[in-house]
Write a protein that holds these residues in place. Sequence first.
Motif, PDB file in Angstrom:
ATOM      1  N   GLU A  66       6.959   9.091   2.431  1.00  0.00           N
ATOM      2  CA  GLU A  66       6.124   8.143   1.692  1.00  0.00           C
ATOM      3  C   GLU A  66       6.539   6.748   2.119  1.00  0.00           C
ATOM      4  OE1 GLU A  66       6.154   8.882  -2.445  1.00  0.00           O
ATOM      5  OE2 GLU A  66       4.651   7.365  -2.911  1.00  0.00           O
ATOM      6  N   TRP A  99       0.867  -1.183   0.000  1.00  0.00           N
ATOM      7  CA  TRP A  99       0.000   0.000   0.000  1.00  0.00           C
ATOM      8  C   TRP A  99       0.903   1.233   0.000  1.00  0.00           C
ATOM      9  CZ3 TRP A  99      -5.433   0.072   0.332  1.00  0.00           C
ATOM     10  CH2 TRP A  99      -6.043  -1.162   0.568  1.00  0.00           C
ATOM     11  N   PRO A 100       0.816   2.096  -1.003  1.00  0.00           N
ATOM     12  CA  PRO A 100       1.612   3.327  -0.978  1.00  0.00           C
ATOM     13  C   PRO A 100       0.887   4.425  -0.197  1.00  0.00           C
ATOM     14  CG  PRO A 100       0.493   3.134  -3.094  1.00  0.00           C
ATOM     15  CD  PRO A 100       0.054   1.956  -2.268  1.00  0.00           C
ATOM     16  N   LEU A 101       1.500   4.831   0.892  1.00  0.00           N
ATOM     17  CA  LEU A 101       0.886   5.872   1.734  1.00  0.00           C
ATOM     18  C   LEU A 101       1.856   7.038   1.858  1.00  0.00           C
ATOM     19  CD1 LEU A 101      -0.464   3.631   4.649  1.00  0.00           C
ATOM     20  CD2 LEU A 101      -1.688   4.361   2.594  1.00  0.00           C
ATOM     21  N   ALA A 102       1.324   8.237   1.918  1.00  0.00           N
ATOM     22  CA  ALA A 102       2.163   9.415   2.110  1.00  0.00           C
ATOM     23  C   ALA A 102       1.583  10.252   3.236  1.00  0.00           C
ATOM     24  CB  ALA A 102       2.215  10.238   0.829  1.00  0.00           C
ATOM     25  N   VAL A 103       2.460  10.748   4.104  1.00  0.00           N
ATOM     26  CA  VAL A 103       1.997  11.578   5.222  1.00  0.00           C
ATOM     27  C   VAL A 103       2.176  13.043   4.834  1.00  0.00           C
ATOM     28  CG1 VAL A 103       2.311  12.166   7.641  1.00  0.00           C
ATOM     29  CG2 VAL A 103       2.621   9.796   6.870  1.00  0.00           C
ATOM     30  N   PRO A 104       1.088  13.800   4.735  1.00  0.00           N
ATOM     31  CA  PRO A 104       1.204  15.208   4.339  1.00  0.00           C
ATOM     32  C   PRO A 104       1.852  16.055   5.431  1.00  0.00           C
ATOM     33  CG  PRO A 104      -1.057  14.388   4.107  1.00  0.00           C
ATOM     34  CD  PRO A 104      -0.309  13.392   4.923  1.00  0.00           C
ATOM     35  N   TRP A 117       4.754  16.511   1.290  1.00  0.00           N
ATOM     36  CA  TRP A 117       4.680  15.269   2.054  1.00  0.00           C
ATOM     37  C   TRP A 117       5.889  15.163   2.972  1.00  0.00           C
ATOM     38  CZ3 TRP A 117       3.412  11.294  -2.430  1.00  0.00           C
ATOM     39  CH2 TRP A 117       2.110  11.552  -2.899  1.00  0.00           C
TER      40      TRP A 117
END
Lengths: 277, 420
Positions: A181, A165-170, A178
């Motif tokens: 990631e 799952w590709p997730l990025a924290v803003p 970001w």
Amino acid sequence: MTGAAASVARFAAMGTRVELHVFGCDDPAALAAARAAILSVEDALTIHRPSPTTALNDALSSGGNAVVEDRLLFGALVQVDALWRGTGGLFDPSLGHWSALTIDRASRRVSSTRPLTFDFGGFGKGYALDRAVTALRAMGVPSALLSAGESSIAVLGQHPLGGDWPLAVPHPANDGAWLVELELQDAALSISSTIGPGAAKPGRAAMIRPTDGAIVTTAATAIAAAATGAEAEALSTALLVSDPVARDRLCAAAPEQRFLFPHAAPVGAERALEPTA
Amino acid sequence: MTDDDFALSRRTFLDRVLLASAGVGMSAAAPWAARAAEDIAKGPRVRIGVIGTGDRGRTLIQNLNKTRNCTVAALCDNFEPHMAKARAYVPANTPIFTDHRKMLEAKGIDAVVIATPLDLHARHTIDALEAGYPVFCEKAMARTIADCSAMVTRARARGKILQIGHQRLFNPTYLNALKRAQAGEIGNITQIRASWHRNRSWRRQIPPGGTEREINWRLYRDRSAGLMTELATHQLQVANWFMGGLPTRVMGSGSICFWKDGRDVYDQVALIYDYSDGRKVIYTSMLNNARYGCEEQIQGSKGTIEPELGRIYQEVQPGAVPALARMRADVQAGRKNTVPIGGATWFPELPVTTPGDSLGWGEYDETMLQFEGFGEAVRSGKEVPGLLAQAYYASVASLLGEQAIDQGQALAWPADLVTF
């Protein structure tokens, strides 16, 4: 699962917005089981209405002891005990008094040598997502993303299109930026920050370093990925309140999963972000 | 409005009352409504003697004139300016009296309607009952709890009808609200926040020949409990009705904090009524700010009803997380994109301003309907079921609230009340 539609549940729980996105399983009982698991944890750990936790707090607030019959609460206490040790006391939902606590696993008796109470806070969200993941897995769900307030996330299995799952924290203050990631599978993610929406509002509880009682006001965001939500929550909280020595020690143990971002630059500044790990 | 229009409106109104009162549990919660909306029996009209022809008394006379089964047959008031205005609403040959005992002795009436100052309700009611007449008395019942009880006891002893005016009991919007609450639409009702806020002195100009205590009787404690009996009574009745029970205790505070004009009743009150299982009614009334007006906010775990506004609101569920909605759409379209998530979430707990849904059915002539019910009760000798208990407990609640304020302590619900 190309083109797979998600089954979604959205509801308010644990003082926030919970969303459950399930892929590859149309059985509504799966979502229902996950939701029930989360609500059960809320019932056990809440301090905003009578609960097993408030009952235990009543018993320990004068330094006494009690047998914990509720299995969810007892399970939480056991996990917190391990995480308190693993973070060098930086994660402590008793506000620095965990060392006074003794947990007898055989008798399920919890006793304290001094008055203390528990506020599980964000840990409860991670712990609840763990229970929901377990419920979904038992129902045969191959892929899911669960969010509790968008700062506590759990992913089950692979992304519906395969792989991680590709997730990025803003960035909490700079739109479009970001902080990091991550690629996750069967894992949880927790984000703790001293800035962002509502962080400065009156009544918002301050972050406190349990080891010395200091109020942590430095603008920073801590991010932790871990195998379980409970662990991720404990680590992000510990990182946010850590001093430089403890921070380096915690990050060095899993540099691709633990991050602390100071936000010294003015909001909107063009200066590059400064990840510490 | 033509007579045909009026008849049509009346039928529509009665149909709405019947429809609203037909829900599950409604026959127990509002047993009077369906009966009051039934067709009127044929026969001579009930002759009503009205005691008290002030503003409220004249309103009642106009409503009596609309009924199909009552007629105003006598008027009584010792204040000529009021009587002169009231006579405009009745035939010129209608007998008039300045002493209510003379009217009772004259024997030209079948029943009595009382719209006098509060401190006179008990005496006028008991005198009428003793003279053998059924009585309709304006709310609140009386100046003291003991007098409220005495009125009920005397009516029972004499075997006469006693009915108290609480028009919300006949309002189709309220009946529909109760029906929907009973159906579980707003969940378990745990708190009602009721208020009656005005921004005026409540002081009336004294006409020639009048006296301060006769005209402004609402402002003096020996005649009235002010906000508690004249306004709160209505809403405490609604509260008991929707709570499905009676308070267990009341605490409160009151003051004369704005209209320091010689009145001795409070111009501001704030009270908490405890009900079983920790449920509460929070009541406030004031006379120097009207923003929040008159309303009962009936709050359950699933929603809220505001019957004065005629609205029902569901609790707001959280909105979708935009990033996760995009993720879902991406997956369905076969795209695997990074999901931006992880910002701290914080929901400001501001008042919710959703418009809600209409409860429908604005008010019509519920006061008239009360009188038609009273007329049928007089004809049949059987009271309209449930009404007196509602009124009695509402008056007790208002007067107990006044006592709690005066004494500065929480007071338990009295154990020596009349039972129904």
